[in-house]
Enzyme design. Structure first.
Site, PDB file in Angstrom:
ATOM      1  N   CYS A  34       0.828  -1.064  -0.052  1.00 33.09           N
ATOM      2  CA  CYS A  34       0.111  -0.091   0.127  1.00 33.09           C
ATOM      3  C   CYS A  34       0.825   1.244   0.270  1.00 33.09           C
ATOM      4  O   CYS A  34       1.230   1.744  -0.874  1.00 33.09           O
ATOM      5  CB  CYS A  34      -0.971  -0.052   1.150  1.00 33.09           C
ATOM      6  SG  CYS A  34      -2.166   1.216   0.996  1.00 33.09           S
ATOM      7  N   HIS A  54      -3.613  -5.038   0.225  1.00 33.96           N
ATOM      8  CA  HIS A  54      -3.292  -5.360   1.616  1.00 33.96           C
ATOM      9  C   HIS A  54      -3.232  -6.959   1.742  1.00 33.96           C
ATOM     10  O   HIS A  54      -3.986  -7.546   2.139  1.00 33.96           O
ATOM     11  CB  HIS A  54      -4.063  -4.923   2.669  1.00 33.96           C
ATOM     12  CG  HIS A  54      -3.779  -3.293   3.106  1.00 33.96           C
ATOM     13  ND1 HIS A  54      -2.744  -2.967   3.923  1.00 33.96           N
ATOM     14  CD2 HIS A  54      -4.046  -2.100   2.574  1.00 33.96           C
ATOM     15  CE1 HIS A  54      -2.722  -1.575   4.186  1.00 33.96           C
ATOM     16  NE2 HIS A  54      -3.543  -1.260   3.065  1.00 33.96           N
ATOM     17  N   GLU A  71      -1.628  -8.852   3.675  1.00 34.30           N
ATOM     18  CA  GLU A  71      -1.427  -9.377   4.985  1.00 34.30           C
ATOM     19  C   GLU A  71      -2.906  -9.678   5.515  1.00 34.30           C
ATOM     20  O   GLU A  71      -2.993 -10.473   6.479  1.00 34.30           O
ATOM     21  CB  GLU A  71      -0.710  -8.161   6.044  1.00 34.30           C
ATOM     22  CG  GLU A  71      -1.820  -7.048   6.163  1.00 34.30           C
ATOM     23  CD  GLU A  71      -1.592  -6.027   5.266  1.00 34.30           C
ATOM     24  OE1 GLU A  71      -2.012  -4.944   5.583  1.00 34.30           O
ATOM     25  OE2 GLU A  71      -0.895  -6.343   4.105  1.00 34.30           O
TER      26      GLU A  71
END
Length: 244
Positions: free
Chosen positions: A110, A215, A217
């Site tokens: 990001c 994102h 994660e």
């Protein structure tokens, strides 16, 4: 085999307090699931030498967060932007330069892809809605889950995966209002959103230097996103990589 230590950049503050943030916990979990050992690198380390900051660190993760200062890329500061931390910008550019010079594996997420692009001489959309429009939802409301599917990304290459696949569409989450406008030097573009915004990139000639706008994660169950972390750990352990 030793678990590689992955330094994770973030905002100002102590490591203990920063670990309380859900966003930081998601980065930790993704790195640990891939076989790495996370270490927070808070922005208040900006006045230290990179050799000292990265002592014992095997790889880097340039994490998400506030906006990159428009002053660094000639952006229009009259457009909406916030949460600029100049110390963080300074630290991360310094760490990126060190990583490139020393072939240290890294990924950007990001804000991370934006910071990497600026450090390489590229520019950003200061505010996507103002400059690119709102064709697709890049800024998902905080009321929705972090894994909320926002839009698709078309990848023309996925070099961090051990696969022969060269093209793929993936559904990603999205929580940003800035993005790459013009790519910096040696930034190889790997994928776009349907409105033309750059969503994935690679540093040409670097052993393992990738960045994505979404994102991953929060999407570790999805193979493309999970693979980004797995390959980072592999690159830190034994140097497996693909260069453009």
């Amino acid at each position: 085999m030793k678990r590689p230590i992955i330094g994770i950049t973030t905002r100002l503050g102590s490591s203990e307090r920063l670990m309380e943030y859900p966003a930081m916990q998601a980065y930790f979990r993704a790195v640990q699931l891939a076989g790495g050992e996370p270490r927070i690198l808070p922005a208040n380390l900006y006045n230290q030498m990179p050799e000292k900051i990265l002592a014992g660190v095997d790889g880097l993760l340039f994490s998400g967060g506030g906006d990159v200062s428009p002053a660094l890329y000639g952006g229009d500061s009259r457009l909406p932007h916030d949460d600029v931390i100049h110390e963080r910008d300074e630290l991360e550019i310094k760490l990126l330069e060190f990583a490139i010079q020393n072939s240290m594996p890294f990924i950007g997420i990001c804000r991370g892809i934006q910071l990497i692009n600026v450090a390489l001489g590229g520019t950003l959309y200061v505010d996507i809605p103002s400059q690119l429009g709102g064709i697709i939802p890049h800024s998902t409301p905080d009321t929705l889950p972090a894994s909320h599917p926002a839009h698709t990304v078309s990848l023309n290459s996925i070099p961090w995966l051990n696969t022969s696949s060269t093209e793929k569409q993936v559904v990603v989450n999205s929580r940003h209002h800035q993005g790459i406008q013009s790519p910096g030097k040696n930034l190889v573009i790997l994928g776009y959103a349907s409105d033309g915004l750059i969503e994935a990139a690679q540093i040409a000639g670097h052993p393992y230097g990738f960045a994505v706008q979404w994102h991953p994660e929060n999407l570790v169950e999805e193979p493309v996103s999970r693979g980004l972390f797995n390959a980072l750990i592999e690159a830190c352990q034994d140097g497996r990589y693909n260069t453009p």
